[in-house]
Enzyme design. Structure first.
Site, PDB file in Angstrom:
ATOM      1  N   PRO A 180      44.225   6.958  20.193  1.00  0.00           N
ATOM      2  CA  PRO A 180      42.602   7.122  20.534  1.00  0.00           C
ATOM      3  C   PRO A 180      41.866   5.731  20.715  1.00  0.00           C
ATOM      4  O   PRO A 180      42.005   4.831  19.906  1.00  0.00           O
ATOM      5  CB  PRO A 180      42.050   8.117  19.419  1.00  0.00           C
ATOM      6  CG  PRO A 180      43.219   8.470  18.898  1.00  0.00           C
ATOM      7  CD  PRO A 180      44.160   7.494  18.620  1.00  0.00           C
ATOM      8  N   TYR A 232      43.424  -4.201  10.759  1.00  0.00           N
ATOM      9  CA  TYR A 232      43.363  -2.888  11.009  1.00  0.00           C
ATOM     10  C   TYR A 232      44.241  -2.801  12.420  1.00  0.00           C
ATOM     11  O   TYR A 232      45.139  -1.787  12.537  1.00  0.00           O
ATOM     12  CB  TYR A 232      41.991  -2.121  11.404  1.00  0.00           C
ATOM     13  CG  TYR A 232      42.136  -0.854  11.991  1.00  0.00           C
ATOM     14  CD1 TYR A 232      42.550   0.078  11.287  1.00  0.00           C
ATOM     15  CD2 TYR A 232      41.517  -0.558  13.268  1.00  0.00           C
ATOM     16  CE1 TYR A 232      42.468   1.332  11.874  1.00  0.00           C
ATOM     17  CE2 TYR A 232      41.672   0.514  13.757  1.00  0.00           C
ATOM     18  CZ  TYR A 232      42.172   1.746  12.993  1.00  0.00           C
ATOM     19  OH  TYR A 232      42.187   3.221  13.716  1.00  0.00           O
ATOM     20  N   LYS A 248      48.004  -0.756  13.259  1.00  0.00           N
ATOM     21  CA  LYS A 248      48.241   0.451  14.244  1.00  0.00           C
ATOM     22  C   LYS A 248      49.231   0.165  15.149  1.00  0.00           C
ATOM     23  O   LYS A 248      49.792   0.769  15.770  1.00  0.00           O
ATOM     24  CB  LYS A 248      46.845   0.718  15.122  1.00  0.00           C
ATOM     25  CG  LYS A 248      45.810   1.531  13.901  1.00  0.00           C
ATOM     26  CD  LYS A 248      46.368   2.664  13.601  1.00  0.00           C
ATOM     27  CE  LYS A 248      45.325   3.506  12.740  1.00  0.00           C
ATOM     28  NZ  LYS A 248      45.986   4.804  11.990  1.00  0.00           N
ATOM     29  N   ALA A 294      42.856  15.625   6.401  1.00  0.00           N
ATOM     30  CA  ALA A 294      42.194  16.883   6.900  1.00  0.00           C
ATOM     31  C   ALA A 294      40.728  17.296   6.434  1.00  0.00           C
ATOM     32  O   ALA A 294      40.505  18.161   6.868  1.00  0.00           O
ATOM     33  CB  ALA A 294      42.991  17.890   6.102  1.00  0.00           C
ATOM     34  N   PHE A 348      39.745  13.910  13.121  1.00  0.00           N
ATOM     35  CA  PHE A 348      40.698  14.194  13.943  1.00  0.00           C
ATOM     36  C   PHE A 348      41.740  15.298  13.059  1.00  0.00           C
ATOM     37  O   PHE A 348      41.944  16.269  13.727  1.00  0.00           O
ATOM     38  CB  PHE A 348      41.665  13.208  14.471  1.00  0.00           C
ATOM     39  CG  PHE A 348      41.071  12.016  15.208  1.00  0.00           C
ATOM     40  CD1 PHE A 348      40.068  12.239  15.906  1.00  0.00           C
ATOM     41  CD2 PHE A 348      41.560  10.818  15.145  1.00  0.00           C
ATOM     42  CE1 PHE A 348      39.386  11.181  16.789  1.00  0.00           C
ATOM     43  CE2 PHE A 348      41.111   9.592  15.750  1.00  0.00           C
ATOM     44  CZ  PHE A 348      40.005  10.169  16.661  1.00  0.00           C
TER      45      PHE A 348
HETATM   46  P1  NDP Z   1      37.810   9.792   9.551  1.00  0.00           P
HETATM   47  O1  NDP Z   1      37.279   8.935   8.552  1.00  0.00           O
HETATM   48  O2  NDP Z   1      36.972  10.838  10.000  1.00  0.00           O
HETATM   49  O3  NDP Z   1      38.932  10.542   8.707  1.00  0.00           O
HETATM   50  C1  NDP Z   1      39.856   9.772   7.974  1.00  0.00           C
HETATM   51  C2  NDP Z   1      40.851  10.634   7.014  1.00  0.00           C
HETATM   52  O4  NDP Z   1      41.753  10.076   6.456  1.00  0.00           O
HETATM   53  C3  NDP Z   1      39.881  11.338   5.973  1.00  0.00           C
HETATM   54  O5  NDP Z   1      40.004  12.831   6.082  1.00  0.00           O
HETATM   55  C4  NDP Z   1      40.176  11.007   4.696  1.00  0.00           C
HETATM   56  O6  NDP Z   1      40.320  11.914   3.749  1.00  0.00           O
HETATM   57  C5  NDP Z   1      41.694  10.523   5.048  1.00  0.00           C
HETATM   58  N1  NDP Z   1      42.007   9.379   4.140  1.00  0.00           N
HETATM   59  C6  NDP Z   1      41.783   8.055   4.298  1.00  0.00           C
HETATM   60  N2  NDP Z   1      42.407   7.576   3.066  1.00  0.00           N
HETATM   61  C7  NDP Z   1      43.149   8.435   2.552  1.00  0.00           C
HETATM   62  C8  NDP Z   1      44.254   8.040   1.373  1.00  0.00           C
HETATM   63  N3  NDP Z   1      44.390   6.970   0.863  1.00  0.00           N
HETATM   64  N4  NDP Z   1      44.933   9.347   1.255  1.00  0.00           N
HETATM   65  C9  NDP Z   1      44.480  10.409   1.690  1.00  0.00           C
HETATM   66  N5  NDP Z   1      43.690  10.692   2.773  1.00  0.00           N
HETATM   67  C10 NDP Z   1      43.267   9.444   3.196  1.00  0.00           C
HETATM   68  O7  NDP Z   1      38.448   9.016  10.636  1.00  0.00           O
HETATM   69  P2  NDP Z   1      39.371   9.604  11.918  1.00  0.00           P
HETATM   70  O8  NDP Z   1      39.507  11.117  11.924  1.00  0.00           O
HETATM   71  O9  NDP Z   1      38.675   9.058  13.078  1.00  0.00           O
HETATM   72  O10 NDP Z   1      40.752   8.789  11.652  1.00  0.00           O
HETATM   73  C11 NDP Z   1      41.781   9.607  11.584  1.00  0.00           C
HETATM   74  C12 NDP Z   1      42.961   8.642  12.003  1.00  0.00           C
HETATM   75  O11 NDP Z   1      42.616   8.287  13.345  1.00  0.00           O
HETATM   76  C13 NDP Z   1      42.878   7.315  11.314  1.00  0.00           C
HETATM   77  O12 NDP Z   1      44.232   6.782  11.026  1.00  0.00           O
HETATM   78  C14 NDP Z   1      42.208   6.343  12.048  1.00  0.00           C
HETATM   79  O13 NDP Z   1      42.769   4.981  12.200  1.00  0.00           O
HETATM   80  C15 NDP Z   1      42.657   6.744  13.509  1.00  0.00           C
HETATM   81  N6  NDP Z   1      41.672   6.642  14.768  1.00  0.00           N
HETATM   82  C16 NDP Z   1      40.677   6.739  14.596  1.00  0.00           C
HETATM   83  C17 NDP Z   1      39.886   6.312  15.690  1.00  0.00           C
HETATM   84  C18 NDP Z   1      38.043   6.420  15.999  1.00  0.00           C
HETATM   85  O14 NDP Z   1      37.604   5.676  16.592  1.00  0.00           O
HETATM   86  N7  NDP Z   1      37.477   7.166  15.034  1.00  0.00           N
HETATM   87  C19 NDP Z   1      40.428   5.807  16.935  1.00  0.00           C
HETATM   88  C20 NDP Z   1      41.496   5.667  16.867  1.00  0.00           C
HETATM   89  C21 NDP Z   1      42.312   5.879  15.552  1.00  0.00           C
HETATM   90  P3  NDP Z   1      39.497  11.387   2.223  1.00  0.00           P
HETATM   91  O15 NDP Z   1      38.660  10.461   2.180  1.00  0.00           O
HETATM   92  O16 NDP Z   1      39.217  12.866   1.789  1.00  0.00           O
HETATM   93  O17 NDP Z   1      40.914  10.992   1.415  1.00  0.00           O
HETATM   94  C1  8X3 Z   2      39.720   2.952  16.191  1.00  0.00           C
HETATM   95  C2  8X3 Z   2      39.450   2.659  17.394  1.00  0.00           C
HETATM   96  O1  8X3 Z   2      38.538   0.680  18.795  1.00  0.00           O
HETATM   97  O2  8X3 Z   2      37.179   1.375  16.955  1.00  0.00           O
HETATM   98  O3  8X3 Z   2      41.063   3.124  16.018  1.00  0.00           O
HETATM   99  O4  8X3 Z   2      39.247   0.286  16.602  1.00  0.00           O
HETATM  100  S1  8X3 Z   2      38.744   1.110  17.563  1.00  0.00           S
END
Ligand code: NDP
Ligand code: 8X3
Length: 251
Positions: free
Chosen positions: A180, A150, A154, A10, A14
């Site tokens: 995404p 990674y 997923k 949060a 996303f």
């Molecule tokens: P961000 O890095 O912006 O957000 C990631 C979030 O995960 C942060 O809020 C972080 O919070 C939290 N997080 C990471 N590790 C932990 C942990 N050990 N415990 C609790 N919280 C954790 O990335 P996105 O919003 O882009 O990513 C969200 C999800 O979407 C992920 O699962 C990512 O793999 C997936 N995703 C992202 C894509 C992209 O291109 N951006 C595309 C496809 C999927 P904090 O550091 O405060 O703990």
């Molecule tokens: C994140 C999307 O294509 O950068 O999951 O791996 S990509």
């Protein structure tokens, strides 16, 4: 009655946008992340909304179960779970990637998601109602150089989501794996371990998806009639397509 929505991840990307859209719709929010300051900022940005923040590392199995068990009464009946916490570390090919990075990704993207889901599921099953959103990725569907572990985490999330659907039949609980593509959040800053210049550069010159795009989709799916379950939703920016197969001659 307003719904209770639990969002991991949060503090950014996303997850953060998902909190905002549901909070502004009058839902009660449980916002989880490791960075307390970011959670506090979110709470003050959403002044007047019902936000319960929990500073929590989803890899901490014992604390995950404890926190869910000890939720304040108005947040106990979780209706919607959004498993957004996750990360990629590094973009090196498998021989050069760090084993420690692989373990962090497995512990967070797979095991952390499992702990939260396992802790929340009984609450939904008891009430025969609920919606679980998992954040998968196109990387779980398509291989690319450096995505090794990674992408595999997923792929796990995708298959786990589909299997959950099966195991939860008869409970009315819906499960969607959101997949995404290229999206501008803190994702690349984390992947490149704080090299923000490198992270910013990969988004230059095209329009990536942003947090709001995915939050809007999650919100829209949550409003579909109860008999409709979208199993998987793969979404890419229009500017992103596939690279095709590679052939190596004379090797
Ligand atoms: P961000 O890095 O912006 O957000 C990631 C979030 O995960 C942060 O809020 C972080 O919070 C939290 N997080 C990471 N590790 C932990 C942990 N050990 N415990 C609790 N919280 C954790 O990335 P996105 O919003 O882009 O990513 C969200 C999800 O979407 C992920 O699962 C990512 O793999 C997936 N995703 C992202 C894509 C992209 O291109 N951006 C595309 C496809 C999927 P904090 O550091 O405060 O703990
Ligand atoms: C994140 C999307 O294509 O950068 O999951 O791996 S990509």
């Amino acid at each position: 009655m307003s719904k209770v929505v639990l969002v991991t991840g949060a503090t950014s990307g996303f997850g953060r946008e998902t909190v905002k859209i549901f909070a502004n719709d009058g839902c009660k929010i449980i916002a989880i992340g490791r960075r307390e300051k970011k959670l506090e900022e979110l709470k003050s940005e959403l002044k007047g909304c019902d936000i319960h923040t929990i500073t929590l590392d989803v890899r901490d199995k014992i604390k995950v179960f404890k926190e869910i068990k000890n939720l304040p009464s108005m947040y106990k009946n979780i209706d919607i779970l959004v498993n957004s916490a996750g990360l990629a570390l590094g973009l090196e090919k498998a021989p050069d990637a760090l084993l420690d990075d692989w373990e962090v990704m497995i512990d967070t993207n797979i095991k952390g998601l499992l702990y939260i889901t396992k802790a929340v599921m009984p609450i939904m099953i008891e009430r025969k109602s609920g919606y679980i959103f998992n954040l998968g990725s196109i990387a779980g569907n398509w291989p690319y150089e450096g995505a090794n572990v990674y992408g595999s985490t997923k792929a796990f999330v995708q298959q786990f989501s589909l299997n959950l659907r099966n195991d939860l039949k008869g409970t009315n609980i819906r499960v969607s794996n959101i997949e995404p593509g290229f999206s501008k959040t803190e994702f690349s800053n984390v992947r490149f371990k704080g090299d923000d210049k490198k992270a910013d550069a990969i988004y230059d010159g095209l329009q990536p998806l942003v947090g709001k795009d995915i939050a809007n989709l999650i919100f829209t799916l949550s409003k579909l009639p109860l008999h409709v379950n979208v199993n998987t939703l793969e979404v890419m920016p229009t500017a992103q397509t596939w690279a095709g197969f590679a052939l190596e001659k004379d090797c």
